[in-house]
Design an enzyme around this catalytic site. Structure first.
Site, mmCIF file in Angstrom:
data_model
loop_
_atom_site.group_PDB
_atom_site.id
_atom_site.type_symbol
_atom_site.label_atom_id
_atom_site.label_comp_id
_atom_site.label_asym_id
_atom_site.label_seq_id
_atom_site.Cartn_x
_atom_site.Cartn_y
_atom_site.Cartn_z
ATOM 1 N N ARG A 1 0.853 -1.186 0.000
ATOM 2 C CA ARG A 1 0.000 0.000 0.000
ATOM 3 C C ARG A 1 0.892 1.240 0.000
ATOM 4 O O ARG A 1 2.007 1.227 0.520
ATOM 5 C CB ARG A 1 -0.889 0.028 1.241
ATOM 6 C CG ARG A 1 -1.885 -1.100 1.331
ATOM 7 C CD ARG A 1 -2.663 -1.036 2.639
ATOM 8 N NE ARG A 1 -3.585 -2.172 2.747
ATOM 9 C CZ ARG A 1 -3.237 -3.360 3.220
ATOM 10 N NH1 ARG A 1 -2.006 -3.569 3.643
ATOM 11 N NH2 ARG A 1 -4.128 -4.333 3.295
ATOM 12 N N LYS B 1 -1.267 -1.273 8.213
ATOM 13 C CA LYS B 1 -2.687 -1.612 8.395
ATOM 14 C C LYS B 1 -2.888 -2.932 9.142
ATOM 15 O O LYS B 1 -3.749 -3.047 10.015
ATOM 16 C CB LYS B 1 -3.378 -1.672 7.033
ATOM 17 C CG LYS B 1 -4.871 -1.954 7.118
ATOM 18 C CD LYS B 1 -5.491 -1.983 5.728
ATOM 19 C CE LYS B 1 -6.960 -2.356 5.800
ATOM 20 N NZ LYS B 1 -7.563 -2.465 4.458
ATOM 21 N N HIS C 1 -4.012 3.212 -5.363
ATOM 22 C CA HIS C 1 -4.034 1.741 -5.398
ATOM 23 C C HIS C 1 -3.660 1.183 -6.767
ATOM 24 O O HIS C 1 -3.584 -0.032 -6.933
ATOM 25 C CB HIS C 1 -5.417 1.221 -4.990
ATOM 26 C CG HIS C 1 -5.611 1.165 -3.511
ATOM 27 N ND1 HIS C 1 -5.851 0.005 -2.819
ATOM 28 C CD2 HIS C 1 -5.566 2.139 -2.581
ATOM 29 C CE1 HIS C 1 -5.966 0.258 -1.530
ATOM 30 N NE2 HIS C 1 -5.813 1.555 -1.366
ATOM 31 N N ARG D 1 -0.545 -1.091 -6.451
ATOM 32 C CA ARG D 1 -0.849 -2.366 -5.786
ATOM 33 C C ARG D 1 -1.660 -3.284 -6.701
ATOM 34 O O ARG D 1 -1.411 -4.486 -6.785
ATOM 35 C CB ARG D 1 -1.613 -2.056 -4.496
ATOM 36 C CG ARG D 1 -1.901 -3.221 -3.571
ATOM 37 C CD ARG D 1 -2.349 -2.656 -2.225
ATOM 38 N NE ARG D 1 -3.057 -3.597 -1.380
ATOM 39 C CZ ARG D 1 -2.474 -4.483 -0.569
ATOM 40 N NH1 ARG D 1 -1.165 -4.563 -0.540
ATOM 41 N NH2 ARG D 1 -3.194 -5.275 0.204
ATOM 42 N N HIS E 1 -6.379 -10.675 1.959
ATOM 43 C CA HIS E 1 -7.806 -10.664 1.670
ATOM 44 C C HIS E 1 -8.458 -11.906 2.260
ATOM 45 O O HIS E 1 -7.796 -12.919 2.486
ATOM 46 C CB HIS E 1 -8.055 -10.614 0.161
ATOM 47 C CG HIS E 1 -7.758 -9.282 -0.447
ATOM 48 N ND1 HIS E 1 -7.606 -9.108 -1.813
ATOM 49 C CD2 HIS E 1 -7.572 -8.058 0.107
ATOM 50 C CE1 HIS E 1 -7.357 -7.835 -2.062
ATOM 51 N NE2 HIS E 1 -7.325 -7.188 -0.916
ATOM 52 N N TYR F 1 -10.570 -7.170 -6.859
ATOM 53 C CA TYR F 1 -9.691 -6.044 -6.532
ATOM 54 C C TYR F 1 -8.694 -5.753 -7.646
ATOM 55 O O TYR F 1 -8.454 -4.603 -7.988
ATOM 56 C CB TYR F 1 -8.951 -6.344 -5.217
ATOM 57 C CG TYR F 1 -7.964 -5.281 -4.816
ATOM 58 C CD1 TYR F 1 -8.397 -4.042 -4.336
ATOM 59 C CD2 TYR F 1 -6.599 -5.489 -4.909
ATOM 60 C CE1 TYR F 1 -7.501 -3.051 -3.979
ATOM 61 C CE2 TYR F 1 -5.688 -4.514 -4.544
ATOM 62 C CZ TYR F 1 -6.139 -3.306 -4.074
ATOM 63 O OH TYR F 1 -5.242 -2.330 -3.727
#
Length: 200
Positions: A58, A82, A146, A149, A172, A181
């Site tokens: 990220r 995170k 993003h 990523r 995930h 994603y």
């Protein structure tokens, strides 16, 4: 999940795009590299981009890196902000670029310093603005923080088809979330409709 986080974070700022996409082709990646290298801090921005698309981190985990973490090692460990998980990076493919970039820097320097104040690191909002400008230069409205990523994930999956490992890298909860994603689900739906027609 990550997409929702990005949307929430930036909707309160400057209206982040709701459908941030990966760079799906090598041509798009090369075009992005070209434009980023022409920025005022072109070397920084280009390395940040390459770092992002080769690690899948990220933006918040990229901007806080210090030079010393990458001195004399191709496989440093970091702790993700995170998830608080310790993760080993494999930067063998970027070692030459990183070594050249940090050659004249001290270990305590930020790897990606702020343009206005080198004692501070580039912010996530700074990365967002960088991609906002890049999107305009590339004639796209679907680039965001993003994008790096997702580009990593998209190309990792295309080359390996190992969605289980990618799901673990991204932390995930399901393979479906990971495929959605990185834009694979969108690709699959689009491809399935290529030769589908009714009443024509």
């Amino acid at each position: 999940m990550d997409q929702m986080m990005e949307t929430k974070k930036h909707n309160t700022n400057k209206g982040q795009k709701l459908n941030v996409q990966p760079l799906r082709t090598q041509t798009d990646i090369e075009t992005a590299k070209f434009f980023l290298s022409k920025n005022k801090m072109g070397k920084r921005d280009l390395l940040l981009f390459l770092f992002g698309i080769n690690t899948g981190l990220r933006a918040s985990d990229i901007v806080v890196r210090k030079v010393g973490e990458f001195r004399n090692t191709k496989k440093p460990y970091i702790v993700e902000e995170k998830t608080h998980k310790r993760r080993k990076l494999n930067l063998s493919n970027l070692a030459e670029q990183i070594d050249e970039y940090i050659a004249d820097k001290s270990d305590d320097d930020w790897l990606f310093p702020s343009y206005k104040d080198r004692s501070k690191h580039l912010t996530v909002n700074g990365v967002y603005r960088m991609f906002e400008v890049l999107g305009k230069q590339m004639g796209r409205d679907d680039l965001g923080t993003h994008t790096m990523r997702k580009t990593f994930g998209y190309h990792y999956y295309k080359r390996t088809h190992d969605i289980a490992t990618l799901m673990e890298i991204f932390n995930h909860s399901s393979q479906q979330i990971t495929k959605r994603y990185i834009g694979i689900t969108e690709d699959e739906i689009d491809n399935s409709l290529d030769h589908f027609s009714i009443g024509i």
